[in-house]
Design a protein around this motif. Structure first.
Motif, short mmCIF file in Angstrom:
data_model
loop_
_atom_site.label_atom_id
_atom_site.label_comp_id
_atom_site.label_asym_id
_atom_site.label_seq_id
_atom_site.Cartn_x
_atom_site.Cartn_y
_atom_site.Cartn_z
N GLN A 52 -3.39 -8.97 -6.84
CA GLN A 52 -4.67 -8.38 -7.19
C GLN A 52 -4.85 -7.07 -6.44
O GLN A 52 -4.31 -6.88 -5.36
N LEU A 53 -5.63 -6.19 -7.03
CA LEU A 53 -5.93 -4.91 -6.43
C LEU A 53 -7.10 -5.08 -5.46
O LEU A 53 -8.13 -5.66 -5.83
N VAL A 54 -6.93 -4.62 -4.24
CA VAL A 54 -7.97 -4.73 -3.21
C VAL A 54 -8.39 -3.32 -2.81
O VAL A 54 -7.54 -2.50 -2.45
N GLU A 55 -9.69 -3.05 -2.89
CA GLU A 55 -10.22 -1.75 -2.48
C GLU A 55 -11.04 -1.96 -1.22
O GLU A 55 -11.97 -2.74 -1.21
N ASP A 56 -10.69 -1.22 -0.15
CA ASP A 56 -11.43 -1.38 1.09
C ASP A 56 -12.28 -0.15 1.42
O ASP A 56 -12.67 0.05 2.56
N GLY A 57 -12.54 0.69 0.45
CA GLY A 57 -13.37 1.86 0.66
C GLY A 57 -12.59 3.14 0.81
O GLY A 57 -13.01 4.18 0.32
N SER A 64 0.85 -1.18 0.00
CA SER A 64 0.00 0.00 0.00
C SER A 64 0.88 1.23 0.00
O SER A 64 1.94 1.23 0.65
N PRO A 65 0.55 2.28 -0.69
CA PRO A 65 -0.61 2.51 -1.53
C PRO A 65 -0.42 1.89 -2.91
O PRO A 65 0.71 1.66 -3.34
N ALA A 66 -1.50 1.63 -3.58
CA ALA A 66 -1.45 1.07 -4.93
C ALA A 66 -1.24 2.20 -5.94
O ALA A 66 -1.80 3.28 -5.78
N SER A 67 -0.44 1.95 -6.94
CA SER A 67 -0.24 2.92 -8.02
C SER A 67 -0.03 2.15 -9.32
O SER A 67 0.25 0.95 -9.31
N GLU A 120 -6.56 1.88 -1.70
CA GLU A 120 -6.35 0.73 -2.58
C GLU A 120 -4.98 0.15 -2.25
O GLU A 120 -4.04 0.89 -1.96
N GLN A 121 -4.90 -1.16 -2.29
CA GLN A 121 -3.62 -1.82 -2.05
C GLN A 121 -3.57 -3.09 -2.89
O GLN A 121 -4.59 -3.58 -3.36
N PHE A 122 -2.36 -3.58 -3.09
CA PHE A 122 -2.16 -4.83 -3.80
C PHE A 122 -1.97 -5.95 -2.80
O PHE A 122 -1.24 -5.80 -1.83
#
Length: 130
Positions: free
Chosen positions: A51-56, A28-31, A59-61
């Motif tokens: 995989q890209l994970v979005e928790d609201g 984290s953070p995802a870019s 975003e993180q991988f």
């Protein structure tokens, strides 16, 4: 406190997770840059997937490790390399010839130095893995 280079932080997290034997690691953070570097790692067989994970809120991988990374890290400052100059940077950052991969950003996107050499294009060396 985190550093100012997200790519360096991500590679450090992967390196540390591999050294203690973890099977997964959150980055984290995802870019887009980190995603492209992870894509090169996947294509070259260093990780099982991500995989890209979005928790609201962020975003993180989620990276699936397989124990193939001995060491990885960023290249700072980012050095420019022509298509015929990758061997010089291999000697500097990799332990042996044709062992490991340099990650290069080019005008055609982020790729391994093997792909860049094959296509005859240069770029900037941003990371290494072996």
């Amino acid at each position: 406190m985190t550093g100012t280079d997200p790519l360096a932080n991500a590679l450090s997290a992967l390196n540390n997770a591999e050294s203690v034997g973890h099977l997964t690691q959150e980055v984290s953070p995802a870019s887009n840059e980190i995603g492209s570097v992870l894509e090169v790692f996947y294509d070259r067989g260093y990780i099982d997937g991500f995989q890209l994970v979005e928790d609201g809120t962020t975003e993180q991988f989620e990276v699936e490790l397989k124990g193939a990374i001995n060491e990885c890290g960023p290249v700072n400052p980012r050095y420019s390399a022509g298509a015929d100059e990758f061997e010089k940077w291999e000697k500097r950052f990799l332990p042996a010839r044709d062992y490991g991969t340099l990650v290069v950003t080019t005008s055609h996107g982020i790729m391994s130095h093997y792909e860049a050499r094959e296509q005859g294009i240069g770029g900037q060396v941003i990371a290494y893995v072996y």
